[in-house]
Design a protein around this motif. Structure first.
Motif, PDB file in Angstrom:
ATOM      1  N   GLY A  80       0.836  -1.136  -0.131  1.00 26.67           N
ATOM      2  CA  GLY A  80       0.116   0.077   0.006  1.00 26.67           C
ATOM      3  C   GLY A  80       0.848   1.289   0.045  1.00 26.67           C
ATOM      4  O   GLY A  80       1.485   1.361  -1.134  1.00 26.67           O
ATOM      5  N   ASN A  81       0.968   1.917   1.212  1.00 27.91           N
ATOM      6  CA  ASN A  81       1.825   3.171   1.038  1.00 27.91           C
ATOM      7  C   ASN A  81       3.083   2.891   1.834  1.00 27.91           C
ATOM      8  O   ASN A  81       3.628   4.110   2.581  1.00 27.91           O
ATOM      9  CB  ASN A  81       0.811   4.226   1.972  1.00 27.91           C
ATOM     10  CG  ASN A  81      -0.406   4.702   0.855  1.00 27.91           C
ATOM     11  OD1 ASN A  81      -0.133   4.868  -0.204  1.00 27.91           O
ATOM     12  ND2 ASN A  81      -1.684   4.834   1.703  1.00 27.91           N
ATOM     13  N   GLU A  82       3.385   1.668   2.429  1.00 28.29           N
ATOM     14  CA  GLU A  82       4.533   1.527   3.114  1.00 28.29           C
ATOM     15  C   GLU A  82       5.745   2.034   2.500  1.00 28.29           C
ATOM     16  O   GLU A  82       5.867   1.836   1.113  1.00 28.29           O
ATOM     17  CB  GLU A  82       4.869  -0.155   3.397  1.00 28.29           C
ATOM     18  CG  GLU A  82       3.665  -0.577   4.219  1.00 28.29           C
ATOM     19  CD  GLU A  82       2.540  -1.471   3.392  1.00 28.29           C
ATOM     20  OE1 GLU A  82       1.780  -1.973   3.841  1.00 28.29           O
ATOM     21  OE2 GLU A  82       2.545  -0.767   2.114  1.00 28.29           O
ATOM     22  N   GLU A 112       4.836   1.959 -10.220  1.00 26.19           N
ATOM     23  CA  GLU A 112       4.811   3.419 -10.702  1.00 26.19           C
ATOM     24  C   GLU A 112       5.977   3.604 -11.984  1.00 26.19           C
ATOM     25  O   GLU A 112       5.586   4.742 -12.697  1.00 26.19           O
ATOM     26  CB  GLU A 112       5.472   4.139  -9.427  1.00 26.19           C
ATOM     27  CG  GLU A 112       4.311   4.303  -8.519  1.00 26.19           C
ATOM     28  CD  GLU A 112       4.735   4.759  -7.135  1.00 26.19           C
ATOM     29  OE1 GLU A 112       5.985   4.998  -6.925  1.00 26.19           O
ATOM     30  OE2 GLU A 112       4.192   4.846  -6.161  1.00 26.19           O
ATOM     31  N   ARG A 130       5.076  -1.565  -5.240  1.00 23.49           N
ATOM     32  CA  ARG A 130       4.218  -0.031  -5.619  1.00 23.49           C
ATOM     33  C   ARG A 130       5.460   0.600  -6.630  1.00 23.49           C
ATOM     34  O   ARG A 130       5.026   1.366  -7.530  1.00 23.49           O
ATOM     35  CB  ARG A 130       4.186   0.707  -4.550  1.00 23.49           C
ATOM     36  CG  ARG A 130       2.950   0.253  -3.449  1.00 23.49           C
ATOM     37  CD  ARG A 130       1.653  -0.220  -4.284  1.00 23.49           C
ATOM     38  NE  ARG A 130       1.189   0.824  -5.027  1.00 23.49           N
ATOM     39  CZ  ARG A 130      -0.020   0.566  -5.695  1.00 23.49           C
ATOM     40  NH1 ARG A 130      -0.586  -0.428  -5.657  1.00 23.49           N
ATOM     41  NH2 ARG A 130      -0.477   1.555  -6.537  1.00 23.49           N
TER      42      ARG A 130
END
Length: 358
Positions: A295-297, A307, A303
């Protein structure tokens, strides 16, 4: 009494593998005749004892009971032994592969598709039927079966972007799945599938209605055995031209099982999605935190790959969807098996109590 060497010779054209494991299983199984299931009906089976002889036989009584687990019954492709009269199935031989899916609906049971297949040919049309996410779902189900997947892209003669479509399947190809783009109506084009169709080999065709399975079957057989229908122009879907599973010997020496079109491919609960998504699993191993949920870790390798474009986000989201579905199906499957085991235990207890009162 067991089949003679001459009788086994007659079974080779319908796929008898004749390995040591099969010989040992056959020696331990009751029955006078060996046969292969080539068709299944509501209350009977069609079995072949040779390439040109198909007979209708009755299943054992336990198979007819509602609580009998589907995987304990025979499926098309299974080897069975028959009584001396050739009218009843006595035993089911061990399988080396079993392709199955979760049955449609909410009753959480398994549906057997085919047994003892060496390769599963996933037939996908290069029209609106082409869907990389659905292909990934097929591969998850197939890899749990013990058979090897092969992707067959039909209607290549009608598609102007064949290579672009194959490029969208780069991860599938890199995982070792062969991909063949063909014109299912052209024997010369279909000849690329010959390595999977030789003596002793069995393949099963799976895919959506209208993908070209029946057309491919007719071309492989060299005759019009299966009826074919045109697909709808607005969504490339067809009607079910194959309405039941049937095993057919091929001129190439192997056997082919055609299946009805699948509009839903539910996981059965026995799948492990790792093999189908090795690239994502490898990326996840590079995350900073072992329990990273991508997720946002900070330091999330998954991720970062999304990206920078090295990982297709749609593929990752499908991975998450299938992972969650597989976990839920496994829990449900374990609960169902526990319930069946308890019912069997209670049945034995009641039987013991009745015998004790006599």
């Amino acid at each position: 009494m067991q089949p003679t060497p001459e009788a086994l010779d007659l079974l080779r054209p319908i796929g008898w593998p004749d390995g040591d494991a099969y010989r040992e299983a056959l020696a331990a199984a009751p029955g006078a005749r060996l046969a292969r299931v080539v068709g299944q009906h509501r209350s009977a089976y069609d079995v072949a004892t040779r390439a040109d002889e198909v007979i209708k036989v009755q299943p054992p009584l336990p198979w007819t009971r509602p609580r009998c687990p589907p995987e304990q019954r025979a499926a098309v492709g299974d080897w069975v032994t028959l009584d001396e009269a050739g009218k009843n199935i006595l035993a089911l031989l061990p399988r080396h592969a079993l392709l199955k899916r979760g049955a449609a609906g909410e009753h959480h049971r398994q549906q057997l598709i085919a047994a003892n297949v060496d390769h599963v040919l996933v037939v996908v049309g290069l029209d609106q039927d082409f869907n990389p996410r659905r292909i990934e779902r097929y591969l998850v189900v197939i890899r749990a079966s013990g058979a090897d997947p092969v992707l067959v892209l039909t209607k290549a003669d009608e598609c102007e972007i064949v290579e672009d479509c194959i490029d969208l399947l780069m991860e599938v190809e890199e995982s070792g799945v062969p991909i063949h783009a063909i014109n299912a109506k052209d024997p010369a084009s279909v000849a690329v599938l010959a390595p999977y169709l030789g003596p002793g080999q069995t393949v099963v065709l799976v895919g959506s209605s209208g993908a070209g399975k029946s057309t491919l079957t007719n071309t492989l057989l060299g005759r019009e055995k299966m009826k074919t229908n045109a697909v709808r122009g607005n969504d490339s879907r067809g009607r079910h031209t194959t309405t039941f599973r049937v095993l057919t010997p091929l001129p190439q020496g192997g056997c082919l099982i055609d299946t009805p079109g699948m509009r839903e491919v539910k996981l059965s609960g026995d799948e492990d999605i790792v093999d189908a998504f090795e690239d994502i699993e490898a990326l996840g191993a590079g995350c900073r935190f072992r329990d990273c949920v991508h997720g946002n870790e900070p330091g999330c390798a998954v991720r970062a790959a999304i990206e920078d474009g090295t990982l297709d986000e749609a593929r990752y989201l499908n991975y998450v969807k299938l992972r969650d579905e597989a976990e839920a199906a496994a829990v449900t499957q374990a609960a169902r098996r526990a319930e069946e085991a308890l019912a069997l235990k209670n049945k034995h207890r009641r039987t013991k109590d009745k015998l004790g009162r006599r």
